[in-house]
Design a protein around this motif. Structure first.
Motif, short mmCIF file in Angstrom:
data_model
loop_
_atom_site.label_atom_id
_atom_site.label_comp_id
_atom_site.label_asym_id
_atom_site.label_seq_id
_atom_site.Cartn_x
_atom_site.Cartn_y
_atom_site.Cartn_z
N ARG A 286 52.01 -30.75 1.53
CA ARG A 286 50.96 -29.83 1.06
C ARG A 286 49.93 -30.59 0.23
O ARG A 286 48.72 -30.40 0.36
N VAL A 325 54.39 -23.23 8.18
CA VAL A 325 53.83 -21.96 7.71
C VAL A 325 53.03 -22.21 6.42
O VAL A 325 51.88 -21.78 6.27
N ASP A 326 53.65 -22.93 5.49
CA ASP A 326 52.97 -23.26 4.22
C ASP A 326 51.68 -24.04 4.48
O ASP A 326 50.65 -23.79 3.86
N ARG A 328 49.73 -24.15 7.04
CA ARG A 328 48.61 -23.38 7.59
C ARG A 328 47.78 -22.76 6.46
O ARG A 328 46.56 -22.76 6.49
N ASN A 329 48.50 -22.26 5.44
CA ASN A 329 47.79 -21.67 4.31
C ASN A 329 46.97 -22.71 3.54
O ASN A 329 45.83 -22.46 3.17
N VAL A 330 47.57 -23.86 3.31
CA VAL A 330 46.85 -24.89 2.56
C VAL A 330 45.64 -25.37 3.36
O VAL A 330 44.56 -25.57 2.81
N CYS A 331 45.82 -25.56 4.65
CA CYS A 331 44.70 -25.98 5.51
C CYS A 331 43.53 -25.02 5.33
O CYS A 331 42.39 -25.43 5.12
N LYS A 332 43.83 -23.75 5.43
CA LYS A 332 42.78 -22.74 5.30
C LYS A 332 42.10 -22.86 3.92
O LYS A 332 40.88 -22.81 3.81
N ALA A 333 42.93 -23.05 2.89
CA ALA A 333 42.39 -23.11 1.52
C ALA A 333 41.41 -24.27 1.34
O ALA A 333 40.51 -24.20 0.50
N ASN D 329 41.72 -20.98 -4.18
CA ASN D 329 42.22 -20.89 -2.82
C ASN D 329 43.56 -21.60 -2.65
O ASN D 329 44.48 -21.08 -2.01
N LYS D 332 46.41 -19.62 -4.22
CA LYS D 332 46.84 -18.53 -3.36
C LYS D 332 47.72 -19.05 -2.22
O LYS D 332 48.74 -18.47 -1.88
N ALA D 333 47.28 -20.16 -1.64
CA ALA D 333 48.01 -20.72 -0.49
C ALA D 333 49.45 -21.08 -0.83
O ALA D 333 50.33 -21.08 0.03
#
Lengths: 338, 338, 338, 338
Positions: A286, A325-326, A328-333, D329, D332-333
């Protein structure tokens, strides 16, 4: 190039430096300060970089101005290099996930892992056929047989393959089994003959930072490859050796934004080797993406407690799935995709 | 091998470890303490060394008891290994001096240096024909031509030759030109394929410690060579990489008595690379001999300010001569000869 | 001071740097090269050293020319500083031996060691009354009682005393018990308040290099003391922290000739802490003297296996006696006395 | 505690170890292997940890089983410590942002920064009144005046204050000006007297990791504070010293998940010191939060090119504002808040 003269330097010593510099086609610019005289050399710094001017009488130190690398430098090429292999782009917006076992151990297990990691979003299968091991008594890899299994796994899953080349004499095998990305391991980052040979071909290269190498040296090793004509190089931060012994290596997360600033080449992070402990792979993955890495290379093994190498740092497929899964969220952030 | 169980480990987890160990032919010995249970495994530690037992449930850490090297170990062989090449003995009472330029640059200069260092007591001529350089734009050595000049200098002076092998494909040339000692450079200390190949021949080897390699790893790399059958290995301390930037490397003088204690192999010190400054070569040479080194390898160049590599750390012939006078005294002080 | 401008720097940005420099009383000297423009600042470098010019727009890097220390510099004072305490000279031809237990444990044992080491040529008794220990649960020293025993041992034997000061509030006690040399430990090398306070007195100081400190930082810490008026400072190399874990620290033997070159202050070596193993103390002591150290500080304990601290690295009195015999020979070999 | 005997150890030597252990109240458990005999000691490991058993005849090495810290250990306390100061919680779900100038320079500038960082979500104002500087000629901080300004800024904005204590004699001033969090700097991490004193009070402490201290040593220093009764300790990763010189320090991002696993104390990251370059502060801040940090401490200055210290690594208020947007962001991630 700046030459700082000793406080005790004589006019004659200074003149010799100037003469020598001019004979190399440079213009010397002398500034006399209260405590030191400095000589600035104007012209192609390359010509004098390798000259041991420090050894001339009266010289205190020599300070280069320009970085010693050129082709890998962002100064030469402002936009990011994107390496395209089949339908995978490395260095673009999408984060690339390379995953698989440390060593290829047998066909069945490799196929299982390949299917598993593919399902979870990996696009490149990693796996060592030739293994550099600290001990001569450790498992040294399956060799050609390992490459064959990798090819079969690639054919079945559509994944790309990345695997380590230790010896230039094995290069034909890497062609025979359609290896997509040639990994140069940390211990071979300064095996300059190997670098020159892969510089002459066009296959993409994953160049790992030596555990004892500075960022500048990593860039110089990449320069070896580019200077022979192969521009498809990605750099890999995999942890450096420090005094901290709780982890196997210290992941130099600073290196990620530093390399992105100095060079146009893509940066891949290897959290498995950089930590040596499976429980740290997720947080460090991450962190790597949050810091700007273009991809990750991660060890996954269905039975790590029976792995023939690096079991301690391998994720179970279910850990890998959770990590993805984790991520994907960090990428978006951070404005990336996966 | 000691296995420390987590405070939270269950009986079942412990039983699995015991079963696994016994299936590997070991006897497990359980000691329950107040805070931790530990399992001692009795039997051939090798069998379990490579097993990732740390990855089994309930295990906190695994602590090996025995060192991973065998053939290089002083436990195996109490007396010092003495390598005899022609009339030179390495590892005996007499300190061996290897000296010469960093790179072989041309025939005349090499012959001059060879005669100079011979006159002052050197018995081995150093000089690189194949040079590992950080930058692709630096002088890469004369290659075969360099070996030829070395052979001519050896023939003229009677000195032995030591020179670096970077690529197994050059080995034939090393035979053709009668190289006496094959140097494996710091950057190739973990080029395991190269180690295996020189393990298969009988030529003496000077194995340099990697700049970020532990003493244990150096011994393991030597073990690669011995395990293939070549016992003529000398180990070289040439400075390690640390945070101190005033010197090029930090000479790990501790390593000399440590290696002498752990291993029967001779130890050579390289004060030129270990300091990177010619002005430090003399004090560090004296220190190395005082600490127990069996020999020194030193860079000497008649015009260091024009050397094609490492001029900054090369001694002038007259500095070398002065050093040798000092060293004779230190040798005597510590019961050695020169 | 050299300022290297970015390739992309504008004229306006350059002008701002020049204006800023001139407002600080410096003259700016511009050299335009092909790839970079550099600005040399002439005048008192001190004035700009602390300015964050690197943060101004268009600046790539700032390179200081002069070392940041002055009073400790050999440029300021060519001849060696010799510190005289009673009839002992430190920094002169004669090598000084400081020896004793790690901690003062009780009166009898201290007196015995003091007599022993005196008999073998030591002129200074070491022993900790206030102990910096990594763990709050370890023996923390006898405090004032320890100082009292040291004084008694000094009175009985005529040895000087060196002992560590951890807290400026204990300084009165150091006067009360006539401590001859105040040791500032490695962990306090950058305890700047402590440095300032001992700078204000005249007692000789043994300043140990921090295990994480560069040679430059060691000199800067000494500069703190000298800048307050106390010039009686000796510097101590006691091992630095590196990746090598076989020894407790890595003895930076390079530092000895480097410091002797950069500074006029005496240099003492501490082979006990630098190795952490009693079996290495002798070879490393010999190496230190061979490299130019002016003295040694060595841990000696009659029953190391019962010592309350550092037993593993303490010599038995008989080991110490043997070491001294060896050292006399090495001293002679390098033109020193003992 | 495991004691490994040398291959050559005698029965008598072994018996002595056993007798000694039993006299310390431990039970010895002997396992004879083919190549080594090991003795496991069962009972309170503390009692023997400090004993130099390694120095007894026949012993090869001593391996402790338990970590040397207790109160800071997650084994003692499973749930995270949350430190509550006024309405700020440190170590809970919400990430804490501490921001402000390196040094307090004057009242106006401090107030401006305080208002700026508060507006962007900081809840703690950082700023040094007492500054540890490598050079005696650098700005040493405003001292008491600096504390006064901090108090005024706190009163005006409602921010908490964190500022460094270098000397126990200044503690009264820290009370007088209502400092909320006492920072112990990297250079004082092993100033054990200072640690003991702040252990006796109840004020929250931000303990910075020494630049060459292991994670274990950081935990031991925290143990000093907790063992005196003060449990309000947060640990700060601020970069360690390595061979890489491109950045001021190497941010040890691995340390964040490692400390969270070993200890219940909150972890704060300091990306400003860990990189030394303002351009790296944002990516490293994101990485720290992604890896599990509970908070960040960041240097912000409205005119970094005029800052009296650390200008090179200070963010402009607008950079800080951008960083905060990114961080929200990332928080949140990874399931945190800000």
């Amino acid at each position: 190039m700046i030459i700082v003269m000793k406080a005790s330097a004589t006019e004659e010593q200074m003149q010799k430096i100037i003469d020598r510099s001019e004979s190399l086609g440079l213009k010397a610019h002398v500034s006399k300060g209260e405590e030191r005289t400095i000589i600035g050399l104007i012209g192609a710094e390359d010509k004098v970089r390798m000259q041991p001017l420090e050894r001339m009488d009266g010289v205190e130190k020599v300070m280069p101005i320009l970085p010693p690398y050129k082709l890998v430098s962002r100064e030469l090429r402002k936009q990011n290099t994107v390496i395209k292999i089949k339908d995978v782009e490395i260095g673009a917006k999408k984060i690339v996930i390379m995953a698989g076992p440390c060593s290829v151990e047998n066909k069945e297990s490799l196929l299982q892992i390949a299917n598993d990691v593919k399902k979870n979003g990996a696009t490149v299968l990693r796996g060592g056929a030739f293994k550099p091991r600290t001990s001569p008594y450790s498992f040294q890899g399956l060799g050609e047989e390992g490459l064959k299994y990798l090819k079969e796994a690639a054919d079945e899953t559509g994944l790309l393959i990345v695997t380590e080349l230790m010896d230039p004499r094995d290069l034909d095998l890497f062609y025979k089994y359609d290896v997509d990305i040639i990994q140069i391991g940390a211990r071979n980052m300064q095996n300059f003959n190997l670098l020159k040979e892969i510089g002459k071909i066009k296959k993409p290269v994953l160049l790992k930072r030596g555990m004892m190498s500075t960022i500048k040296e990593l860039l110089m090793s990449a320069e070896y490859i580019l200077s022979e004509g192969n521009f498809n190089v990605m750099l890999c931060e995999r942890g450096i050796r420090t005094f901290e012994s709780h982890t196997r290596f210290t992941f130099d997360v600073n290196a990620i934004p530093v390399i992105k600033k100095l060079s146009h080449l893509p940066v891949i992070a290897d959290p498995s080797h950089a930590t040596g402990q499976w429980g740290l792979v997720s947080p460090i993955s991450r962190a790597a993406v949050a810091a700007g890495a273009d991809g990750l290379i991660i060890e996954v093994h269905p039975k790590p407690e029976e792995a023939l190498s690096d079991g301690v740092q391998s994720l179970l497929p279910k850990n890998f799935q959770e990590l993805i899964v984790d991520l994907r969220n960090v990428c978006k952030a951070v404005g990336r995709e996966m």
